[in-house]
Motif scaffolding. Sequence first.
Motif, short mmCIF file in Angstrom:
data_model
loop_
_atom_site.label_atom_id
_atom_site.label_comp_id
_atom_site.label_asym_id
_atom_site.label_seq_id
_atom_site.Cartn_x
_atom_site.Cartn_y
_atom_site.Cartn_z
N LYS A 133 4.62 -25.59 18.27
CA LYS A 133 3.18 -25.57 18.60
C LYS A 133 2.33 -26.12 17.46
CE LYS A 133 4.07 -21.71 21.68
NZ LYS A 133 3.65 -20.42 22.26
N ALA A 134 2.80 -27.23 16.88
CA ALA A 134 2.07 -27.87 15.79
C ALA A 134 0.69 -28.32 16.22
CB ALA A 134 2.87 -29.06 15.25
N ASP A 135 0.51 -28.56 17.51
CA ASP A 135 -0.80 -29.00 18.02
C ASP A 135 -1.85 -27.90 17.94
OD1 ASP A 135 -0.72 -27.93 21.30
OD2 ASP A 135 1.13 -28.05 20.14
N LEU A 136 -1.41 -26.64 17.74
CA LEU A 136 -2.34 -25.52 17.65
C LEU A 136 -2.68 -25.15 16.21
CD1 LEU A 136 -0.84 -23.14 20.38
CD2 LEU A 136 -2.68 -24.84 20.63
N CYS A 137 -2.09 -25.88 15.24
CA CYS A 137 -2.29 -25.54 13.83
C CYS A 137 -3.19 -26.59 13.15
CB CYS A 137 -0.95 -25.47 13.12
SG CYS A 137 -1.06 -25.03 11.37
N ALA A 138 -4.24 -26.11 12.49
CA ALA A 138 -5.19 -27.02 11.84
C ALA A 138 -4.68 -27.53 10.50
CB ALA A 138 -6.53 -26.30 11.65
N ASN A 139 -3.75 -26.79 9.87
CA ASN A 139 -3.27 -27.20 8.55
C ASN A 139 -1.77 -26.96 8.43
OD1 ASN A 139 -2.87 -27.84 5.88
ND2 ASN A 139 -4.71 -26.79 5.16
N VAL A 140 -1.01 -27.87 9.00
CA VAL A 140 0.45 -27.74 8.98
C VAL A 140 0.99 -27.81 7.56
CG1 VAL A 140 2.61 -28.81 9.71
CG2 VAL A 140 0.68 -28.69 11.30
N ALA A 141 0.40 -28.66 6.72
CA ALA A 141 0.87 -28.83 5.34
C ALA A 141 0.81 -27.52 4.57
CB ALA A 141 0.03 -29.89 4.63
N ALA A 142 -0.22 -26.73 4.80
CA ALA A 142 -0.36 -25.44 4.11
C ALA A 142 0.74 -24.48 4.53
CB ALA A 142 -1.72 -24.84 4.40
#
Length: 354
Positions: free
Chosen positions: A147-156
């Motif tokens: 659900k990467a599309d629901l995350c605003a900051n994947v890098a964090a």
Amino acid sequence: MTIDLQAFGATADLVTQAKTVSGQMLARVTAQHRELYQVMTTQGSRPAQVAGRLSHELRQPTDFPAVGDWVAVTATQSPAMIQRILPRQSVLIRGAVGQAGGQVIAANVDTIFICMSLNANFNVRRIERYLTMAWDSGAVPVVVLTKADLCANVAAKLAELAPVTLGVDVLTCSAQTGAGIASLKAYVTGNQTVSFIGSSGVGKSTLINQLLGSDQLATRAIRADDDKGRHATTARELLRLPAGGVVIDTPGMRELQVQGGNLDQAFADITALASHCKFRNCTHQTEPGCAVQAALATGQLEAERLASYQKLQRELAYNGMNARERENAKIARAFGSKRAMKQVMDHVKREKRR
């Protein structure tokens, strides 16, 4: 029609092992329904059950066939009779209440996809527990962030996981956008077996549907108020993939009890630090010359990670103990001995009387 069991993960060695007894054929367990199994043979899928002689030889629940197991069966009757369980190359086991030895999640798996969604389900400590269990299985773990599309900051999120996923591949994907699905498929080739584990609602069934190329598995939306999942998968099942390889789907785990674990690999950073402690039996608490405590003081090691490591150590130490043994172990950890505990309690009583 003859089924090629190589498509279900069979090797030449397995075929040879199954032929050591005349009249027995190789089969793989694809599903389990209480005491009845579904197995795949060269003659196709059929129901099976454990033969009486074998049932008497098996000592605990984890000894019985599980999804993914290779077995030798006699198929002269229906259901077919499971006569032998061939040696497991890997076995994923979790603790189960009231079940000695734990519960087999899947057997003979090459890669374990540990799924966690990038929403409120994200939990670094949970990943540590899954990795401890996965490394102990004999399979190779891969962390899959869904659900990467629901995350605003994947890098964090990736930065948070970095200290606990040493030596582990980490994939990010989204079933909605298709991002990362190609990377997932790269692990499922030839006669490889993969298994998906994780909490309910993280999207395991949705990802498997992507690998299958159709919506064969039921999916359910998470609860909007807390992002918690609802069970879509209710039983373990082994499925053949169109592009090759097989996948084992498992029900979501709301509570993960670690039955066995490889702490040295799951906590390789702490293991490396501990090798520099002054004392070989250092508990990493108050001993002088403790390299782990020194790393904690400098910020090289997070206090939460050490606490998680020590908690899992205790859980693994308690496995196999009865209630009295567990209680004695807890007293020894807290006070050193029952005598020391009594002295502390007597002191407290005297202080209260003053």
